[in-house]
Design an enzyme around this catalytic site. Structure first.
Site, PDB file in Angstrom:
ATOM      1  N   THR A 170      54.958  12.454 -19.733  1.00 56.96           N
ATOM      2  CA  THR A 170      56.305  12.138 -20.202  1.00 56.96           C
ATOM      3  C   THR A 170      56.884  13.410 -20.814  1.00 56.96           C
ATOM      4  O   THR A 170      56.138  14.280 -21.276  1.00 56.96           O
ATOM      5  CB  THR A 170      56.298  10.990 -21.232  1.00 56.96           C
ATOM      6  N   VAL A 219      58.693  14.384 -23.586  1.00 57.07           N
ATOM      7  CA  VAL A 219      58.488  14.802 -24.975  1.00 57.07           C
ATOM      8  C   VAL A 219      57.008  15.071 -25.235  1.00 57.07           C
ATOM      9  O   VAL A 219      56.646  16.059 -25.887  1.00 57.07           O
ATOM     10  CB  VAL A 219      59.049  13.760 -25.967  1.00 57.07           C
ATOM     11  N   CYS A 220      56.131  14.234 -24.688  1.00 58.39           N
ATOM     12  CA  CYS A 220      54.693  14.440 -24.872  1.00 58.39           C
ATOM     13  C   CYS A 220      54.243  15.736 -24.209  1.00 58.39           C
ATOM     14  O   CYS A 220      53.429  16.476 -24.770  1.00 58.39           O
ATOM     15  CB  CYS A 220      53.905  13.253 -24.321  1.00 58.39           C
ATOM     16  N   SER A 221      54.773  16.014 -23.036  1.00 59.64           N
ATOM     17  CA  SER A 221      54.439  17.269 -22.352  1.00 59.64           C
ATOM     18  C   SER A 221      54.873  18.456 -23.202  1.00 59.64           C
ATOM     19  O   SER A 221      54.102  19.415 -23.394  1.00 59.64           O
ATOM     20  CB  SER A 221      55.111  17.334 -20.980  1.00 59.64           C
ATOM     21  N   MET A 241      52.517  18.835 -26.291  1.00 54.48           N
ATOM     22  CA  MET A 241      51.203  19.392 -25.966  1.00 54.48           C
ATOM     23  C   MET A 241      51.315  20.862 -25.555  1.00 54.48           C
ATOM     24  O   MET A 241      50.477  21.685 -25.927  1.00 54.48           O
ATOM     25  CB  MET A 241      50.514  18.573 -24.874  1.00 54.48           C
TER      26      MET A 241
END
Length: 157
Positions: free
Chosen positions: A44, A46-48, A51
């Site tokens: 996703t 924002v998660c990408s 990280m």
């Protein structure tokens, strides 16, 4: 919810590190403090970005003697594909049974999508005694942590 000064709940879970291993928090902190960066789901936007940002700052964490782990409910196989796609240099903890999310009391639902009991976006710094020295939890999955604040927290640790 887990706060600064609390003992971090211990766990043993699959670790996506290019292969699939196992990590136990109490063993991991024996080598120095740990950052647990919880994120709702792999692949996703924002998660990408979150990280990737931790990965870009990995040297700062390493210089402070800190190990970074991402944590999500994704399977370790999905996490390894995610790690490879982003070129991440740190391991991702698979909490597909949601035991860690429940222990840290950071579950949330995306009811409109029919997805339940995901991890809220959260960051915990855990020292060698398993004491939480930094805690940040967002109720808004679109908000990322203050990365400078996380780095400062590990440098002060």
């Amino acid at each position: 919810m887990i706060s600064v000064g609390d003992e971090a709940p211990d766990f043993t879970a699959p670790l996506a590190n290019g292969d699939v291993a196992e990590v136990t928090l109490s063993d991991a902190v024996a080598d120095g403090p740990v950052v647990l960066a919880f994120f709702p789901g792999a692949f996703t936007s924002v998660c990408s970005h979150e990280m990737e940002t931790f990965d870009e700052r990995l040297e700062e964490f390493a210089d402070a003697g800190v190990t970074v782990y991402g944590v999500s409910i994704d399977t370790p196989f999905a996490q390894n594909a995610f790690r490879e796609e982003l070129g991440l240099g740190f391991g991702l903890v698979s909490d597909s049974n949601r035991d860690i999310v429940d222990a840290y009391d950071i579950a949330m639902d995306f009811t409109a999508l029919g997805v339940h009991n995901l991890a809220k976006r959260a960051v915990f710094v855990v020292d060698e005694d398993r004491t939480v020295t930094y805690a940040w939890v967002s109720d808004d999955p679109g908000v990322e942590p203050d990365y400078d604040e996380v780095v400062a927290a590990v440098q002060d640790d």
